[in-house]
Design a protein around this motif. Structure first.
Motif, PDB file in Angstrom:
ATOM      1  N   ASP A   1     -12.463  80.520 -33.324  1.00  0.00           N
ATOM      2  CA  ASP A   1     -12.701  81.642 -32.419  1.00  0.00           C
ATOM      3  C   ASP A   1     -14.203  81.739 -32.170  1.00  0.00           C
ATOM      4  O   ASP A   1     -15.015  81.279 -32.988  1.00  0.00           O
ATOM      5  CB  ASP A   1     -12.191  82.939 -33.041  1.00  0.00           C
ATOM      6  CG  ASP A   1     -12.329  84.121 -32.103  1.00  0.00           C
ATOM      7  OD1 ASP A   1     -11.655  84.126 -31.052  1.00  0.00           O
ATOM      8  OD2 ASP A   1     -13.132  85.032 -32.403  1.00  0.00           O
ATOM      9  N   ASN A   2     -14.581  82.354 -31.051  1.00  0.00           N
ATOM     10  CA  ASN A   2     -16.021  82.449 -30.764  1.00  0.00           C
ATOM     11  C   ASN A   2     -16.773  83.215 -31.848  1.00  0.00           C
ATOM     12  O   ASN A   2     -17.935  82.909 -32.144  1.00  0.00           O
ATOM     13  CB  ASN A   2     -16.289  83.029 -29.368  1.00  0.00           C
ATOM     14  CG  ASN A   2     -15.671  84.391 -29.124  1.00  0.00           C
ATOM     15  OD1 ASN A   2     -15.091  85.019 -30.013  1.00  0.00           O
ATOM     16  ND2 ASN A   2     -15.769  84.870 -27.891  1.00  0.00           N
TER      17      ASN A   2
ATOM     18  N   ALA B   1     -12.967  76.780 -28.882  1.00  0.00           N
ATOM     19  CA  ALA B   1     -13.051  78.167 -29.337  1.00  0.00           C
ATOM     20  C   ALA B   1     -12.316  79.083 -28.373  1.00  0.00           C
ATOM     21  O   ALA B   1     -12.420  78.927 -27.155  1.00  0.00           O
ATOM     22  CB  ALA B   1     -14.512  78.607 -29.449  1.00  0.00           C
ATOM     23  N   SER B   2     -11.575  80.042 -28.926  1.00  0.00           N
ATOM     24  CA  SER B   2     -10.982  81.099 -28.111  1.00  0.00           C
ATOM     25  C   SER B   2     -12.069  82.097 -27.734  1.00  0.00           C
ATOM     26  O   SER B   2     -13.061  82.256 -28.451  1.00  0.00           O
ATOM     27  CB  SER B   2      -9.848  81.787 -28.866  1.00  0.00           C
ATOM     28  OG  SER B   2     -10.239  82.138 -30.182  1.00  0.00           O
ATOM     29  N   THR B   3     -11.866  82.795 -26.630  1.00  0.00           N
ATOM     30  CA  THR B   3     -12.945  83.609 -26.057  1.00  0.00           C
ATOM     31  C   THR B   3     -12.567  85.058 -25.796  1.00  0.00           C
ATOM     32  O   THR B   3     -13.394  85.816 -25.288  1.00  0.00           O
ATOM     33  CB  THR B   3     -13.422  83.003 -24.721  1.00  0.00           C
ATOM     34  OG1 THR B   3     -12.347  83.046 -23.772  1.00  0.00           O
ATOM     35  CG2 THR B   3     -13.881  81.563 -24.903  1.00  0.00           C
TER      36      THR B   3
ATOM     37  N   THR C   1     -12.753  87.655 -21.133  1.00  0.00           N
ATOM     38  CA  THR C   1     -14.041  88.231 -21.527  1.00  0.00           C
ATOM     39  C   THR C   1     -15.059  88.184 -20.401  1.00  0.00           C
ATOM     40  O   THR C   1     -14.966  87.359 -19.488  1.00  0.00           O
ATOM     41  CB  THR C   1     -14.598  87.482 -22.746  1.00  0.00           C
ATOM     42  OG1 THR C   1     -15.707  88.208 -23.292  1.00  0.00           O
ATOM     43  CG2 THR C   1     -15.071  86.069 -22.378  1.00  0.00           C
ATOM     44  N   ASP C   2     -16.044  89.058 -20.491  1.00  0.00           N
ATOM     45  CA  ASP C   2     -17.241  88.914 -19.672  1.00  0.00           C
ATOM     46  C   ASP C   2     -18.332  88.317 -20.554  1.00  0.00           C
ATOM     47  O   ASP C   2     -18.132  88.066 -21.752  1.00  0.00           O
ATOM     48  CB  ASP C   2     -17.651  90.244 -19.040  1.00  0.00           C
ATOM     49  CG  ASP C   2     -18.462  91.131 -19.977  1.00  0.00           C
ATOM     50  OD1 ASP C   2     -18.257  91.072 -21.207  1.00  0.00           O
ATOM     51  OD2 ASP C   2     -19.302  91.915 -19.487  1.00  0.00           O
ATOM     52  N   SER C   3     -19.497  88.081 -19.976  1.00  0.00           N
ATOM     53  CA  SER C   3     -20.572  87.423 -20.724  1.00  0.00           C
ATOM     54  C   SER C   3     -21.127  88.309 -21.833  1.00  0.00           C
ATOM     55  O   SER C   3     -21.573  87.795 -22.862  1.00  0.00           O
ATOM     56  CB  SER C   3     -21.702  87.022 -19.772  1.00  0.00           C
ATOM     57  OG  SER C   3     -21.280  86.007 -18.893  1.00  0.00           O
ATOM     58  N   ALA C   4     -21.125  89.620 -21.645  1.00  0.00           N
ATOM     59  CA  ALA C   4     -21.696  90.513 -22.648  1.00  0.00           C
ATOM     60  C   ALA C   4     -20.843  90.545 -23.912  1.00  0.00           C
ATOM     61  O   ALA C   4     -21.351  90.385 -25.029  1.00  0.00           O
ATOM     62  CB  ALA C   4     -21.854  91.914 -22.068  1.00  0.00           C
TER      63      ALA C   4
ATOM     64  N   THR D   1     -12.143  83.069 -16.239  1.00  0.00           N
ATOM     65  CA  THR D   1     -10.783  82.796 -16.688  1.00  0.00           C
ATOM     66  C   THR D   1     -10.752  82.898 -18.209  1.00  0.00           C
ATOM     67  O   THR D   1     -11.790  82.864 -18.875  1.00  0.00           O
ATOM     68  CB  THR D   1     -10.310  81.395 -16.256  1.00  0.00           C
ATOM     69  OG1 THR D   1     -11.064  80.396 -16.934  1.00  0.00           O
ATOM     70  CG2 THR D   1     -10.466  81.214 -14.751  1.00  0.00           C
ATOM     71  N   GLY D   2      -9.563  83.011 -18.774  1.00  0.00           N
ATOM     72  CA  GLY D   2      -9.429  83.258 -20.208  1.00  0.00           C
ATOM     73  C   GLY D   2      -9.191  82.022 -21.046  1.00  0.00           C
ATOM     74  O   GLY D   2      -8.764  82.134 -22.197  1.00  0.00           O
ATOM     75  N   VAL D   3      -9.494  80.845 -20.513  1.00  0.00           N
ATOM     76  CA  VAL D   3      -9.202  79.613 -21.244  1.00  0.00           C
ATOM     77  C   VAL D   3     -10.145  79.439 -22.434  1.00  0.00           C
ATOM     78  O   VAL D   3     -11.245  79.998 -22.465  1.00  0.00           O
ATOM     79  CB  VAL D   3      -9.310  78.372 -20.330  1.00  0.00           C
ATOM     80  CG1 VAL D   3      -8.341  78.479 -19.171  1.00  0.00           C
ATOM     81  CG2 VAL D   3     -10.738  78.186 -19.824  1.00  0.00           C
ATOM     82  N   ASP D   4      -9.703  78.657 -23.423  1.00  0.00           N
ATOM     83  CA  ASP D   4     -10.586  78.281 -24.514  1.00  0.00           C
ATOM     84  C   ASP D   4     -11.709  77.402 -23.972  1.00  0.00           C
ATOM     85  O   ASP D   4     -11.561  76.730 -22.948  1.00  0.00           O
ATOM     86  CB  ASP D   4      -9.819  77.502 -25.583  1.00  0.00           C
ATOM     87  CG  ASP D   4      -8.813  78.362 -26.333  1.00  0.00           C
ATOM     88  OD1 ASP D   4      -8.756  79.575 -26.073  1.00  0.00           O
ATOM     89  OD2 ASP D   4      -8.079  77.798 -27.168  1.00  0.00           O
ATOM     90  N   VAL D   5     -12.814  77.391 -24.676  1.00  0.00           N
ATOM     91  CA  VAL D   5     -13.957  76.571 -24.288  1.00  0.00           C
ATOM     92  C   VAL D   5     -14.250  75.555 -25.385  1.00  0.00           C
ATOM     93  O   VAL D   5     -13.833  75.716 -26.536  1.00  0.00           O
ATOM     94  CB  VAL D   5     -15.204  77.432 -24.008  1.00  0.00           C
ATOM     95  CG1 VAL D   5     -14.966  78.344 -22.814  1.00  0.00           C
ATOM     96  CG2 VAL D   5     -15.613  78.237 -25.241  1.00  0.00           C
ATOM     97  N   GLU D   6     -14.983  74.527 -25.011  1.00  0.00           N
ATOM     98  CA  GLU D   6     -15.299  73.470 -25.966  1.00  0.00           C
ATOM     99  C   GLU D   6     -16.444  73.885 -26.891  1.00  0.00           C
ATOM    100  O   GLU D   6     -17.282  74.705 -26.531  1.00  0.00           O
ATOM    101  CB  GLU D   6     -15.675  72.193 -25.212  1.00  0.00           C
ATOM    102  CG  GLU D   6     -14.529  71.629 -24.393  1.00  0.00           C
ATOM    103  CD  GLU D   6     -15.000  70.714 -23.280  1.00  0.00           C
ATOM    104  OE1 GLU D   6     -14.474  69.580 -23.191  1.00  0.00           O
ATOM    105  OE2 GLU D   6     -15.900  71.122 -22.518  1.00  0.00           O
TER     106      GLU D   6
END
Length: 452
Positions: free
Chosen positions: A433-434, A84-86, A96-99, A412-417
């Motif tokens: 996407d998220n 997913a992109s973030t 992104t930040d967590s919020a 960092t701005g990387v995609d996540v699993e």
């Protein structure tokens, strides 16, 4: 700021708003959804805060059996479906930040960094937890941070800033769905935000019929199916290396499910909150310990779904933290075995070594390592420095021993699993996407309601 007047208006009309086409419903309708192959009765959303792809690879190596020639797979390998992109709303750039990430995961809406359940115009957007509640499902959360931290807050509250912890805590009681608080079960830290001089939210929850518990052991005595607020620390829970329960997230998850199970189904948010904090601190020892806490939770959930096949579990990260590198300095080596026997976190070792007559020997014992005289002397030499200097020295020592690298103390701005299993899991496959995660859950909640 999201005014209480606006909150009250939102609360009184929440169920109607969903049906009439509020912001969230529009975003669902505009999404290209994959039709679910089967529909879950229960949905468990797991957020591993800060867990970029390097963390899951590192964890596989961390728990590898060195006595065998192959590197064994771990629970994450068996359930991986995509990425997913973030990125947040354009006003906040690419990282992104967590919020903002939690608002995307919870409500399917891109927002600015710092936003808690509001869009870029600071207007409330409703989450999948709100929506599940309108469907008559029970709802809850189990996290290792304070429960008003960015991720859990975005599933319940609406605020222009993640830093407004007291206002966010007020929302946990004040925002209503079908006349009730959004969450039936809340487990984590944060007593200071719910027991304040200006307002005792704990008393209000108890008067509402919630069971209050402040210890892990106390959870076992609460009858199944209860409404529960469990706060086990003034702010966040201890790091897992320092906690008296080394399976704390799995334990909280089990008890949350015990109180949520019912004929109409439930929605549960689980957050492995402190992977992110270890990444921010560039603390590889805590990072792997928090990953193990998460892995134990996922193993439990795999077993749960085996006996409850009408349950969907989705796991992803909100972003990656720290730029973790498996190998550093041009040396093609990573040696996680130096982390296996830690009995306390690097932070706690740094805080307590100053009181020891032989600080180097003490640190070595807490790290579970046999050190050279030069290494002991290095640790002795920093023992009279301030705590942050000592903490940095212990972390650097572990980085050198393991050959771990870091690129940042931020995100960092990387995609996540994206991982999923159970009913409807294939809806989360591929590159998404998220926001698609929330949009798909909204669709599954609608399908689930039709089948009840």
């Amino acid at each position: 700021m999201v005014k209480h007047v606006l909150r009250a208006s939102l609360v009184s009309s929440l169920s109607v708003a969903f049906m009439a086409g509020c912001t969230v419903t529009k975003s669902v309708n505009n999404a290209q959804q994959v039709a679910p192959t089967n529909t879950p009765k229960n949905i468990i959303m797991v957020v591993a805060d800060g867990m970029g792809p390097a963390y899951t690879t590192a964890y596989r190596n961390y728990v590898d059996n060195a006595a065998t020639p192959e590197i064994e797979s771990v629970v994450f390998d068996d359930i991986l479906l995509g990425n997913a992109s973030t990125y947040p709303a354009k006003v906040s750039g690419y990282v992104t930040d967590s919020a903002a990430a939690a608002t995307a995961l919870a409500a399917g809406v891109k927002s600015y960094n710092g936003a808690i359940g509001v869009d870029v115009d600071k207007k409330p957007v409703n989450s999948v937890m709100h929506y599940a509640k309108t469907k008559g499902m029970r709802t809850g959360l189990a996290v290792t941070s304070q429960i008003v931290h960015a991720t859990p807050a975005s599933y319940i509250a609406h605020n222009e800033s993640r830093k407004n912890y007291n206002e966010i805590a007020d929302d946990f009681f004040d925002i209503r769905v079908n006349g009730e608080p959004v969450a039936d079960v809340m487990l984590g830290g944060g007593t200071v935000y719910f027991k304040r001089e200006d307002r005792s939210l704990l008393s209000q929850f108890v008067n509402e019929g919630y069971e209050y518990v402040d210890s892990y052991e106390g959870l076992s005595s609460i009858p199944a199916g209860s409404d529960v607020i469990g706060l086990f620390a003034p702010v966040a829970l201890p790091a897992v290396l320092d906690d008296n329960r080394k399976d704390r997230l799995a334990y909280l998850t089990k008890h949350a499910i015990k109180h949520l199970e019912n004929d109409k189904g439930y929605f549960l948010l689980v957050e492995a909150s402190q992977i992110d904090w270890a990444g921010h601190a560039n603390d590889v020892g805590s990072a792997m310990a928090e990953m193990h806490d998460l892995a134990q939770t996922m193993e439990y959930l795999r077993e749960y779904v085996d006996t409850h096949p009408d349950t969907l579990v989705v796991l992803t990260a909100d972003h990656s933290t720290g730029g973790l590198a498996i190998g550093a300095g041009g040396d093609y080596r990573w040696s996680p075995e130096y982390l296996h026997n830690m009995s306390a976190s690097a932070r706690t070792i740094a805080a307590t070594m100053v009181d020891e007559d032989m600080p180097g020997e003490y640190a070595a014992k807490q790290l579970g390592l046999s050190l050279t005289s030069e290494e002991l002397a290095m640790l002795d030499s920093v023992s009279n420095q301030d705590e942050e200097t000592r903490y940095a020295a212990v972390k650097t020592f572990l980085d050198i021993k393991t050959n771990t690298g870091w690129t940042t103390t931020g995100h960092t701005g990387v995609d996540v699993e994206v991982f999923a299993f159970g009913a409807g899991a294939t809806s989360f496959s591929g590159q998404i996407d998220n926001t698609d995660i929330a949009k798909t859950i909204f669709t599954l909640l609608d399908s689930s309601a039709l089948n009840k």
